[in-house]
Design a protein around this motif. Structure first.
Motif, PDB file in Angstrom:
ATOM      1  N   GLU A 249     -88.050  -6.023  -1.503  1.00  0.00           N
ATOM      2  CA  GLU A 249     -88.440  -6.183  -2.902  1.00  0.00           C
ATOM      3  C   GLU A 249     -89.545  -7.218  -3.077  1.00  0.00           C
ATOM      4  O   GLU A 249     -90.233  -7.233  -4.096  1.00  0.00           O
ATOM      5  CB  GLU A 249     -87.218  -6.551  -3.764  1.00  0.00           C
ATOM      6  CG  GLU A 249     -86.397  -7.759  -3.285  1.00  0.00           C
ATOM      7  CD  GLU A 249     -85.342  -7.381  -2.237  1.00  0.00           C
ATOM      8  OE1 GLU A 249     -85.473  -6.322  -1.605  1.00  0.00           O
ATOM      9  OE2 GLU A 249     -84.390  -8.173  -2.064  1.00  0.00           O
ATOM     10  N   MET A 257     -85.027 -11.791   5.357  1.00  0.00           N
ATOM     11  CA  MET A 257     -84.339 -10.689   6.057  1.00  0.00           C
ATOM     12  C   MET A 257     -84.701 -10.729   7.547  1.00  0.00           C
ATOM     13  O   MET A 257     -83.846 -10.529   8.416  1.00  0.00           O
ATOM     14  CB  MET A 257     -84.722  -9.343   5.443  1.00  0.00           C
ATOM     15  CG  MET A 257     -83.817  -8.206   5.884  1.00  0.00           C
ATOM     16  SD  MET A 257     -84.287  -6.621   5.153  1.00  0.00           S
ATOM     17  CE  MET A 257     -83.689  -6.805   3.483  1.00  0.00           C
TER      18      MET A 257
ATOM     19  N   HIS B  67     -81.812 -21.329  -1.319  1.00  0.00           N
ATOM     20  CA  HIS B  67     -81.279 -20.973  -2.633  1.00  0.00           C
ATOM     21  C   HIS B  67     -81.698 -19.560  -3.052  1.00  0.00           C
ATOM     22  O   HIS B  67     -82.893 -19.244  -3.106  1.00  0.00           O
ATOM     23  CB  HIS B  67     -81.783 -22.004  -3.646  1.00  0.00           C
ATOM     24  CG  HIS B  67     -81.053 -21.995  -4.955  1.00  0.00           C
ATOM     25  ND1 HIS B  67     -79.772 -21.537  -5.100  1.00  0.00           N
ATOM     26  CD2 HIS B  67     -81.441 -22.437  -6.181  1.00  0.00           C
ATOM     27  CE1 HIS B  67     -79.400 -21.663  -6.371  1.00  0.00           C
ATOM     28  NE2 HIS B  67     -80.399 -22.213  -7.044  1.00  0.00           N
ATOM     29  N   ARG B  69     -81.200 -16.679  -1.522  1.00  0.00           N
ATOM     30  CA  ARG B  69     -81.629 -15.702  -0.511  1.00  0.00           C
ATOM     31  C   ARG B  69     -80.511 -15.286   0.443  1.00  0.00           C
ATOM     32  O   ARG B  69     -80.784 -14.774   1.535  1.00  0.00           O
ATOM     33  CB  ARG B  69     -82.808 -16.237   0.303  1.00  0.00           C
ATOM     34  CG  ARG B  69     -83.863 -16.991  -0.487  1.00  0.00           C
ATOM     35  CD  ARG B  69     -84.506 -16.168  -1.574  1.00  0.00           C
ATOM     36  NE  ARG B  69     -85.317 -17.032  -2.435  1.00  0.00           N
ATOM     37  CZ  ARG B  69     -85.746 -16.711  -3.645  1.00  0.00           C
ATOM     38  NH1 ARG B  69     -85.433 -15.536  -4.182  1.00  0.00           N
ATOM     39  NH2 ARG B  69     -86.466 -17.545  -4.346  1.00  0.00           N
ATOM     40  N   PRO B  72     -80.805 -11.207   1.298  1.00  0.00           N
ATOM     41  CA  PRO B  72     -81.713 -10.694   2.339  1.00  0.00           C
ATOM     42  C   PRO B  72     -81.352 -11.183   3.743  1.00  0.00           C
ATOM     43  O   PRO B  72     -81.474 -10.414   4.704  1.00  0.00           O
ATOM     44  CB  PRO B  72     -83.097 -11.180   1.913  1.00  0.00           C
ATOM     45  CG  PRO B  72     -82.915 -12.055   0.733  1.00  0.00           C
ATOM     46  CD  PRO B  72     -81.543 -11.828   0.198  1.00  0.00           C
ATOM     47  N   ILE B  73     -80.890 -12.411   3.866  1.00  0.00           N
ATOM     48  CA  ILE B  73     -80.488 -12.888   5.205  1.00  0.00           C
ATOM     49  C   ILE B  73     -79.317 -12.048   5.715  1.00  0.00           C
ATOM     50  O   ILE B  73     -79.322 -11.558   6.847  1.00  0.00           O
ATOM     51  CB  ILE B  73     -80.116 -14.390   5.172  1.00  0.00           C
ATOM     52  CG1 ILE B  73     -81.341 -15.246   4.819  1.00  0.00           C
ATOM     53  CG2 ILE B  73     -79.528 -14.838   6.522  1.00  0.00           C
ATOM     54  CD1 ILE B  73     -81.038 -16.717   4.554  1.00  0.00           C
ATOM     55  N   GLN B  75     -78.424  -9.045   4.857  1.00  0.00           N
ATOM     56  CA  GLN B  75     -78.839  -7.669   5.168  1.00  0.00           C
ATOM     57  C   GLN B  75     -79.558  -7.623   6.520  1.00  0.00           C
ATOM     58  O   GLN B  75     -79.408  -6.668   7.285  1.00  0.00           O
ATOM     59  CB  GLN B  75     -79.758  -7.127   4.070  1.00  0.00           C
ATOM     60  CG  GLN B  75     -79.023  -6.882   2.747  1.00  0.00           C
ATOM     61  CD  GLN B  75     -80.003  -6.583   1.611  1.00  0.00           C
ATOM     62  OE1 GLN B  75     -80.424  -5.451   1.420  1.00  0.00           O
ATOM     63  NE2 GLN B  75     -80.393  -7.599   0.873  1.00  0.00           N
ATOM     64  N   GLY B  76     -80.337  -8.662   6.798  1.00  0.00           N
ATOM     65  CA  GLY B  76     -81.027  -8.736   8.092  1.00  0.00           C
ATOM     66  C   GLY B  76     -80.032  -8.818   9.245  1.00  0.00           C
ATOM     67  O   GLY B  76     -80.192  -8.162  10.270  1.00  0.00           O
ATOM     68  N   GLY B 101     -83.480 -10.762  -8.134  1.00  0.00           N
ATOM     69  CA  GLY B 101     -84.289  -9.661  -7.579  1.00  0.00           C
ATOM     70  C   GLY B 101     -83.633  -9.090  -6.332  1.00  0.00           C
ATOM     71  O   GLY B 101     -83.573  -7.865  -6.148  1.00  0.00           O
ATOM     72  N   HIS B 102     -83.112  -9.963  -5.494  1.00  0.00           N
ATOM     73  CA  HIS B 102     -82.463  -9.489  -4.270  1.00  0.00           C
ATOM     74  C   HIS B 102     -81.148  -8.789  -4.583  1.00  0.00           C
ATOM     75  O   HIS B 102     -80.782  -7.824  -3.925  1.00  0.00           O
ATOM     76  CB  HIS B 102     -82.188 -10.659  -3.322  1.00  0.00           C
ATOM     77  CG  HIS B 102     -83.404 -11.498  -3.054  1.00  0.00           C
ATOM     78  ND1 HIS B 102     -84.598 -10.953  -2.647  1.00  0.00           N
ATOM     79  CD2 HIS B 102     -83.622 -12.828  -3.155  1.00  0.00           C
ATOM     80  CE1 HIS B 102     -85.491 -11.930  -2.490  1.00  0.00           C
ATOM     81  NE2 HIS B 102     -84.925 -13.072  -2.811  1.00  0.00           N
ATOM     82  N   HIS B 105     -81.707  -5.220  -5.725  1.00  0.00           N
ATOM     83  CA  HIS B 105     -82.196  -4.341  -4.651  1.00  0.00           C
ATOM     84  C   HIS B 105     -81.192  -4.191  -3.516  1.00  0.00           C
ATOM     85  O   HIS B 105     -81.161  -3.147  -2.865  1.00  0.00           O
ATOM     86  CB  HIS B 105     -83.561  -4.819  -4.161  1.00  0.00           C
ATOM     87  CG  HIS B 105     -84.618  -4.602  -5.199  1.00  0.00           C
ATOM     88  ND1 HIS B 105     -85.168  -3.360  -5.422  1.00  0.00           N
ATOM     89  CD2 HIS B 105     -85.150  -5.425  -6.129  1.00  0.00           C
ATOM     90  CE1 HIS B 105     -86.026  -3.446  -6.427  1.00  0.00           C
ATOM     91  NE2 HIS B 105     -86.028  -4.685  -6.879  1.00  0.00           N
ATOM     92  N   ARG B 109     -79.946  -0.625  -2.386  1.00  0.00           N
ATOM     93  CA  ARG B 109     -80.198  -0.297  -0.969  1.00  0.00           C
ATOM     94  C   ARG B 109     -78.906   0.134  -0.285  1.00  0.00           C
ATOM     95  O   ARG B 109     -78.912   0.972   0.587  1.00  0.00           O
ATOM     96  CB  ARG B 109     -80.804  -1.528  -0.290  1.00  0.00           C
ATOM     97  CG  ARG B 109     -81.437  -1.255   1.040  1.00  0.00           C
ATOM     98  CD  ARG B 109     -82.188  -2.481   1.537  1.00  0.00           C
ATOM     99  NE  ARG B 109     -83.450  -2.697   0.852  1.00  0.00           N
ATOM    100  CZ  ARG B 109     -83.841  -3.849   0.296  1.00  0.00           C
ATOM    101  NH1 ARG B 109     -83.068  -4.919   0.357  1.00  0.00           N
ATOM    102  NH2 ARG B 109     -84.999  -3.949  -0.295  1.00  0.00           N
ATOM    103  N   ILE B 111     -76.732  -1.395   1.823  1.00  0.00           N
ATOM    104  CA  ILE B 111     -76.375  -1.765   3.196  1.00  0.00           C
ATOM    105  C   ILE B 111     -74.933  -2.247   3.188  1.00  0.00           C
ATOM    106  O   ILE B 111     -74.472  -2.880   2.232  1.00  0.00           O
ATOM    107  CB  ILE B 111     -77.344  -2.853   3.736  1.00  0.00           C
ATOM    108  CG1 ILE B 111     -78.739  -2.247   3.924  1.00  0.00           C
ATOM    109  CG2 ILE B 111     -76.828  -3.453   5.052  1.00  0.00           C
ATOM    110  CD1 ILE B 111     -79.812  -3.233   4.347  1.00  0.00           C
TER     111      ILE B 111
END
Lengths: 578, 288
Positions: A249, A257, B67, B69, B72-73, B75-76, B101-102, B105, B109, B111
């Motif tokens: 995004e 990520m 802060h 995030r 995304p971490i 999901q990675g 925002g994350h 999404h 997504r 996951i």
């Protein structure tokens, strides 16, 4: 017969300028010529002047040429914009449809060729670019049959008839041009090339291929000019290796990520340009303090903010070295050729894992997007090194103790276990922490951990920290540059040498930590040091002065109008300083 | 077989006595044991804030990031090693302000990770400012006259974003919370569990008693069907989002990992890092 020339095609964005240049250059590449391309384009999908300038040579070239031999024009604007580049005796091949005219002051000859009419007669006006390709080929004296393979590959899926029609358009263009040229056909006939097969690619292709060869199996990225080709290549290829690309995004998600995936043990990259890198800065600090390997590609473009999004610039240097708050170990590598971009990506992943820190691979728009001939990439040079990654069984830790993931060691690098490993449990945090990763504000621990992290850079090994072209023990001028300016500097250097000036050239490949030991003797042995860079403040010159000293003899040659350096510009500026 | 005690470590949380996050910590430990995990098979990724410290208080792999995030971490991590069980955790500021925002999404997504939000309607660690979950009129240090911005209806938002698992709980109900986390971990796709986890120090409005008086358990609503998205939406709107239980689950949609073409069924961490000479030559030839 000539051994090199420059050809440019121009018109409105979206009317096939790209494909004209693409087909012409693929054919030339197959004939064994060395090519170097430069695309002028705007940040819009259709409309606006666009052009593609290609230098053709029988030997390797790494810069766009000072002037132009052939201009192919699909509209009058192309002539008006570009005629000044044409050398005396140069030619313009323009579509007769728009009644082209050439300004009186031009030293070139105009040939009006009915691109559109010939194409329409053969079936569709869409083929006008093929007529232009044919006409261009006639001027160079190329054997038209080289296009058979190219056209088959591009139009084969549309059927035999389309292939045949396009070949006919090329032949008709060539035939018309030959008649027009008459005896002048001798003027620009190209010497035969060696016919060897070589790769023809942009820097971003090499970066993506390098990531793949370097063991990367996952990418998280957000589209941006001029970096998107990297993710576009990898989303086509990674699934063949079980991997994938996630279009996130935003760039913050892309970087975090990638940090998550690297933490879990997969070599993961992200790629962006200045605006994206600005967003990633906090995450880069996280990778630094958590000692998570990560490879980030920054394809520099004109800044600040949105700046000149489709133009050349080298102004992210300071941001890449110092960006993120606080102090972390970070490595910044700057390839200067497409080949180097490939090998540097492999090495970037090795260094990231060996030193457990972020590695930024810095390119610029011209290196990332300039399509050029590349000497073979050697499979045997690809080497994977994972540093202190722990494999196998781990001994049990009593009393629910944690694995010392941040053990203080002599070289600053600690053993790294991956989540999922039995007896490897530890904590990872962006908060200052002790050897097991537990948050700690104890002063002695803070110093020990900061020193340990920063110590890692002292031991860093990079194969070629400086590309040196040193012919003189004592030089009149040492020219210093980085990234895509290498070709222009090399050509300027040849001309300066012809004028009797002793020139050495150092192209910095490891930007951070700065290769002071390599650079110092070169600076000491030169009367003047000229730092050539595409920015307004002399960032590389300042870094050089800071690390090497000798500020009194360091001079700036700067260009920040959005265009790459031409060889004569570097030559003239150096000459002036001398 | 590991028990919930195996997921405890010897770190004493720095939360205030009575903080709702203690129950969330306990529920994660119990749920992890109940679904049959060993501590090294679990990764807890957390954000920043009081609740963000939770990854350090569980005996498992833990990653305390930056802060907003955590998602995304997390999901990675999951994309790199699909055999790991991944929980992301954080507060309402982390997930619904800086990280919104994350959140949206990650929901779309899909996951296969579990996201647990400790929702206390306030910023605690920075000592009491308004959050996107604070109600209109809520007085804090940053809204001394009372907040004029409406609170986000987070469960409705999740439904519209295409969530496949949406649940809400209350930290006083350890049994239900544990069960919902277990179900979230078992769910094939992204699971969002919002937990009302009172801040006893800075939020004097949304207290334990306030929640007890205002929450409605979905189990008390006759005929409630968590596979019915429309019913879920209507119920949430009717109760102003103040319901607990499994709100919605879509068992049909596959997770991202199972939909994305070519993605390995084995963890990517086990992939060969080298490519064969033959394959390399083939890739190179494409540029000739």
């Amino acid at each position: 017969m000539i051994s090199q020339l420059s050809w440019k095609v121009g018109g409105q964005q979206g009317e096939g300028i790209e494909s004209t240049g693409e087909i012409f250059s693929i054919a030339l590449n197959r004939l064994g010529y060395y090519l170097y391309g430069y695309r002028h384009f705007s940040s819009r999908i259709k409309g606006g002047h666009t052009n593609n300038k290609i230098r053709v040579s029988t030997t390797q070239v790494r810069s766009i040429a000072d002037d132009l031999d052939i201009l192919v024009a699909f509209d009058q604007e192309t002539i008006d914009f570009n005629f000044h580049e044409l050398r005396q005796g140069g030619i313009v091949i323009a579509d007769a449809k728009f009644n082209p005219t050439i300004p009186d002051e031009s030293r070139a000859t105009l040939y009006a060729v009915p691109f559109t009419d010939i194409a329409t007669e053969l079936g569709t006006a869409l083929m006008k670019n093929m007529v232009a390709v044919g006409a261009s080929s006639a001027v160079l004296g190329l054997d038209i049959s080289v296009y058979e393979g190219v056209v088959q590959e591009i139009f084969g899926r549309k059927g035999e008839q389309v292939v045949a029609k396009n070949m006919e358009a090329i032949r008709a263009g060539a035939q018309f041009m030959r008649e027009q040229l008459g005896d002048n056909i001798q003027l620009m006939q190209l010497e035969k090339a060696d016919g060897k097969k070589r790769m023809f690619m942009i820097g971003n292709d090499a970066i993506a291929l390098g990531a793949l060869a370097g063991g990367s199996r996952f990418m998280a990225a957000y589209p941006i000019t001029p970096a998107s080709e990297i993710m576009e290549y990898l989303i086509k290829k990674l699934p063949q290796f079980g991997g994938t690309v996630i279009q996130t995004e935003d760039e913050i998600a892309a970087c975090t990520m990638a940090i998550g995936a690297n933490y879990a043990g997969v070599r993961t990259l992200t790629a962006s340009a200045g605006p994206g890198l600005s967003l990633m800065m906090e995450a880069i600090g996280l990778a630094g303090i958590t000692e998570t390997p990560i490879v980030i590609v920054d394809t520099q473009r004109g800044g600040p903010s949105t700046g000149l999004p489709t133009k050349q610039e080298q102004s992210d240097l300071m941001a890449m070295i110092y960006g993120t708050h606080g102090e972390i170990p970070k490595v910044v590598i700057a390839p200067s050729t497409v080949q180097e971009a490939f090998y540097d990506m492999v090495e970037a992943f090795n260094i990231a894992e060996e030193y457990q820190c972020p590695v930024i691979v810095l390119t610029d728009l011209q290196l990332s997007l300039g399509k050029q001939t590349v000497e073979p990439l050697e499979y045997d040079k690809i080497e994977i090194r994972r540093g202190k990654l722990v494999t196998g069984e781990l001994p049990e830790i009593p009393d629910k103790g944690c694995f010392k993931r941040y053990e203080v060691t002599e070289d600053g690098v600690s053993p790294r276990v991956l989540p999922g490993m039995k007896n490897g449990i530890h904590h990872v945090t962006g908060v200052e922490h002790d050897e097991t990763g537990r948050p700690s504000e104890v002063a002695a621990n803070r110093i020990a951990q900061m020193d340990k992290r920063l110590r890692k850079l002292k031991h860093i090994q990079f194969p070629t920290p400086v590309h040196k072209h040193v012919k003189h023990e004592e030089a009149d001028i040492l020219i210093v540059g980085f990234n895509s300016t290498r070709g222009a500097i090399e050509e300027a250097m040849e001309r300066l040498e012809r004028d009797g000036i002793k020139v050495n050239h150092a192209h910095v490949r490891l930007i951070h930590p700065f290769p002071t030991e390599e650079m110092l003797p070169l600076v000491q042995s030169a009367k003047k040091v000229v730092v050539v860079e595409n920015n307004a403040t002399g960032q590389l010159a300042n870094i050089l002065k800071m690390n090497v000293g000798h500020a009194e003899k360091v001079f700036n040659v700067l260009k920040y109008d959005g265009n790459p350096f031409l060889p004569h510009e570097v030559y003239t500026k150096c000459k002036e300083l001398f | 077989m590991a028990t919930f005690k195996d997921f405890r470590n010897n770190i004493k949380p720095n939360w205030c006595p009575g903080c709702g996050d203690f129950s969330v910590q306990a529920a994660i430990q119990r749920a992890a044991a109940n679904v049959g995990l060993e501590p090294h098979e679990l990764v807890v990724v957390s954000g920043i804030g009081c609740s963000g410290r939770i990854s350090g208080y569980i005996n498992s792999y833990g990653f305390h990031g930056v802060h907003g995030r955590a998602l995304p971490i997390a999901q990675g991590v999951k994309m790199a090693n699909r055999d790991l069980t991944v929980i992301a955790a954080g507060g309402d500021g982390d997930g619904f302000a800086i990280g919104m925002g994350h959140t949206i999404h990650a929901i779309r997504r899909n996951i296969d990770i579990t996201y647990i939000v400790m929702d206390n309607q306030i910023y605690g660690l920075t000592k009491g400012q308004t959050s996107p979950r604070s109600e209109v009129g809520f007085k804090t240090k940053s809204t001394p006259q009372g907040s004029v911005e409406p609170a986000l209806s987070i469960m409705e938002m999740a439904l519209t974003a295409g969530a496949t698992f949406v649940a809400q709980s209350f930290s006083s109900d350890l049994k239900e919370l544990t069960q919902l986390i277990e179900e979230g971990m078992k769910h094939k796709g992204f699971s969002l569990i919002n937990v009302f986890s009172p801040c006893v120090t800075y939020n004097k409005v949304n207290t334990y008693d306030w929640f007890k008086d205002n929450l409605t358990s979905l189990s008390s609503i006759e005929g409630y069907d968590p596979s019915n998205r429309e019913m879920a939406m209507q119920t949430l709107m009717k109760h102003k989002g103040l319901v607990t239980g499994l709100i919605y689950q879509n068992k049909e949609r596959k997770s991202y990992q199972d939909l994305v073409p070519g993605y390995s069924e084995k963890p990517l961490t086990e992939a060969d890092l080298t490519i064969s000479k033959e394959k390399f030559d083939q890739l190179v030839a494409e540029f000739m």
